[in-house]
Design a protein around this motif. Structure first.
Motif, mmCIF file in Angstrom:
data_model
loop_
_atom_site.group_PDB
_atom_site.id
_atom_site.type_symbol
_atom_site.label_atom_id
_atom_site.label_comp_id
_atom_site.label_asym_id
_atom_site.label_seq_id
_atom_site.Cartn_x
_atom_site.Cartn_y
_atom_site.Cartn_z
ATOM 1 N N MET A 1 44.069 36.927 44.684
ATOM 2 C CA MET A 1 43.607 38.244 45.095
ATOM 3 C C MET A 1 42.778 38.132 46.360
ATOM 4 N N LEU A 2 43.034 39.024 47.294
ATOM 5 C CA LEU A 2 42.226 39.114 48.504
ATOM 6 C C LEU A 2 41.588 40.495 48.552
ATOM 7 N N ASP A 3 40.271 40.505 48.579
ATOM 8 C CA ASP A 3 39.493 41.742 48.671
ATOM 9 C C ASP A 3 39.413 42.143 50.143
ATOM 10 N N VAL A 4 40.167 43.170 50.505
ATOM 11 C CA VAL A 4 40.119 43.673 51.884
ATOM 12 C C VAL A 4 39.237 44.901 51.993
ATOM 13 N N ALA A 5 38.542 45.245 50.899
ATOM 14 C CA ALA A 5 37.708 46.440 50.882
ATOM 15 C C ALA A 5 36.279 46.150 51.338
#
Length: 566
Positions: A215-219
């Motif tokens: 998972m990559l948090d782009v937020a």
């Protein structure tokens, strides 16, 4: 003679050049020979002869010995560890005459072109991708083989290499294994001297779990399309098959929604610390999906709700129970925001967002978050999930939620992503286990094992430590099949490594926190439990370092691993 040699002949003797000329062949990169000629006047002919004889002495007696031949990497020295390895016979060597044969299969051709693009820069070889021929590297689909959706077989010997799979994903994963079997210099983008041997023998390989995600948090911090693609390429090397994108949170909304345009335009205009933020247009999101799919990663988009929704609440006043939009938020606190569960407009909003996101996403899953909804009552939380899960199904997707979803009523076929710790309460673990026994699939992401944003130790300059310090051994040395008490082994769908980005701002930060832990998560998801051995793994992990150097991956040199000299 160590790669540089000469020969000379007396004036008037037979040879390949006129009298008074010496021919000095000098091998160049790519095994081509460039012939340099020295022209000496007759009066200097004897002097030239003496000088060249002296030079011969330099090159034959004073020069360093020729480098030892490159030994092929053992077939078992890859990550993730293959299911079965049989070492046998001499190696195959990729040379300037090697071709890549793909038959008539478009999928095999796609894998072949990908392989050729990987190998050409460093080898300097043409590596044509052809339908016919003999020897070289052969990629073939055998639909009746015992390989499953992602397995493959690799056969290597002096005559060539054959990769066989039942499905395109299997061929692609086999290509990644072949890539790791070659010297690390194959990752360079300029021509390297080689040679390029692949050990002889057979690998038979299938994954343990169908879900191997990152998972990559782009937020919290926004990452560009190119930065996301860069991470996708890292994941592909280790046979991940899910890219979970955390697209919304309190600090930013990152995907365009036509029916609610202020979500991206206003809600996406900032990030943690007050930076400019950003968002993906629909075409940019499609580009990420296409790029990931070409590397056999399925994008799983997440819209976190009912909590972690401050960016949406700031964008539209009507989503708030009091009808007042709060200012944008750039801090790092959690648990304070919530959609207004009683309002019907909330479900119009949810329907529109899920409908548009589902239309952009060809994959099977849509993640609805559900964690840390501390400002939502339990009754409202359960009511919200009862309304929202059918919306996901209506648009053709399967629900994924954080494990708090099991405290409501998970939809039939839903997946719950467990992010708890060893110290998580027995009651909470029992709730997850009960749902698993009732048919809810479990994805394991224990924060004190595989959260890539956790610090390695107290000196780590990036990351958080609320779940404790997570060194490489702790991240690797556990068994997903027996991790949660009461969860049947067949309920575990796989593992996922989240990377939250409160402190992560760029690709260099991603690399430092993901490596060297990310390959271990890949191995937990792919390799049979019987292959999991820390001492063996740390040796194979250390051998990855030159490859990371060639790829430009700035990794953490954990003291738990005996890395090669820098």
């Amino acid at each position: 003679m160590g790669g540089l040699f000469h020969r000379f002949r007396p004036e008037g003797s037979a040879g390949d050049g006129p009298a008074g000329e010496w021919s000095i062949p000098i091998p160049t990169k790519g095994a081509r020979v460039r012939r340099h000629r020295l022209h000496l006047p007759g009066s200097l002919h004897l002097l030239g002869s003496l000088l060249l004889v002296a030079a011969t002495g330099l090159f034959t007696s004073g020069a360093a010995p020729a480098p030892a031949p490159v030994e092929p990497r053992p077939l078992a020295q890859v990550i993730p560890a293959p299911a079965s390895v049989t070492e046998a016979g001499p190696p195959y060597r990729i040379t300037g005459t090697t071709g890549i044969r793909v038959g008539d299969s478009p999928a095999a051709r796609a894998a072949g072109e990908y392989l050729a693009d990987l190998l050409r820069p460093a080898t300097g070889y043409p590596l044509p991708v052809t339908r016919h021929g003999a020897g070289g590297i052969r990629l073939r689909l055998a639909h009746d083989g015992p390989y499953g959706a992602e397995g493959y077989r690799l056969d290597s010997g002096p005559a060539g290499i054959t990769l066989t799979a039942a499905r395109p994903a299997g061929l692609f994963h086999g290509v990644q294994t072949l890539r790791q079997l070659l010297p690390a210099a194959v990752e360079e983008d300029t021509v390297q001297p080689g040679p390029w041997p692949v050990a002889g023998g057979t690998i038979r390989d299938t994954p343990r779990y169908p879900w191997r995600g990152a998972m990559l948090d782009v937020a919290r911090h926004f990452f560009t399309v190119d930065e996301v693609k860069r991470y996708v390429d890292r994941l592909a090397l280790y046979k991940f098959n899910k890219l979970h994108l955390h697209l919304s949170d309190d600090q930013g909304w990152r995907i365009a929604v036509d029916s609610w345009p202020r979500l991206a335009e206003y809600g996406g205009s900032t990030e943690v610390g007050g930076g400019p933020g950003g968002h993906y247009t629909k075409e940019q999101y499609r580009e990420i999906v296409r790029y990931a799919a070409a590397r056999h990663l399925e994008v799983v988009p997440e819209i976190d709700m009912p909590g972690h929704t401050h960016a949406a609440l700031a964008s539209y006043a009507e989503l708030n129970c009091d009808g007042v939009a709060p200012p944008l938020y750039t801090g790092t606190a959690v648990g304070f925001s919530s959609l207004c569960v009683p309002k019907e407009v909330t479900y119009d909003f949810v329907d529109d967002v899920i409908r548009e996101l589902a239309a952009l996403t060809p994959g099977r899953y849509l993640h609805i978050g559900g964690d840390e909804a501390h400002s939502t009552s339990h009754a409202d939380y359960a009511r919200f999930m009862e309304r929202v899960q059918p919306v996901v199904a209506r648009y053709g997707k399967t629900v994924v939620g954080w494990h708090q979803l099991t405290g409501a009523s998970p939809a039939r076929g839903a997946l719950a992503q467990y992010w708890g710790l060893d110290r998580t309460s027995d009651e909470e673990k029992a709730e997850v286990a009960k749902a698993a026994r009732s048919g809810t699939g479990i994805i394991l992401s224990p924060a004190d094992r595989v959260y890539l944003d956790m610090k390695y130790d107290r000196t780590t300059p990036l990351g958080l430590s609320w779940a404790g310090y997570v060194e490489v051994k702790r991240s690797y040395d556990w068994d997903p099949g027996s991790y949660l008490p009461g969860v049947p082994q067949d309920a575990v769908r796989g593992v996922e490594a989240p990377l939250w980005t409160e402190t992560i701002e760029n690709s260099a930060h991603i690399d430092h926190m993901a490596f060297p832990r990310l390959p271990g998560v890949a191995e937990l998801g792919w390799s049979p439990a019987a292959t999991h051995d820390w001492e063996d793994y740390r040796t194979r992990l250390a051998a990855q370092a030159p490859r990371w150097d060639a790829l430009g991956i700035g990794y953490h040199r954990s003291p738990q691993v005996d890395w090669p000299a820098a």
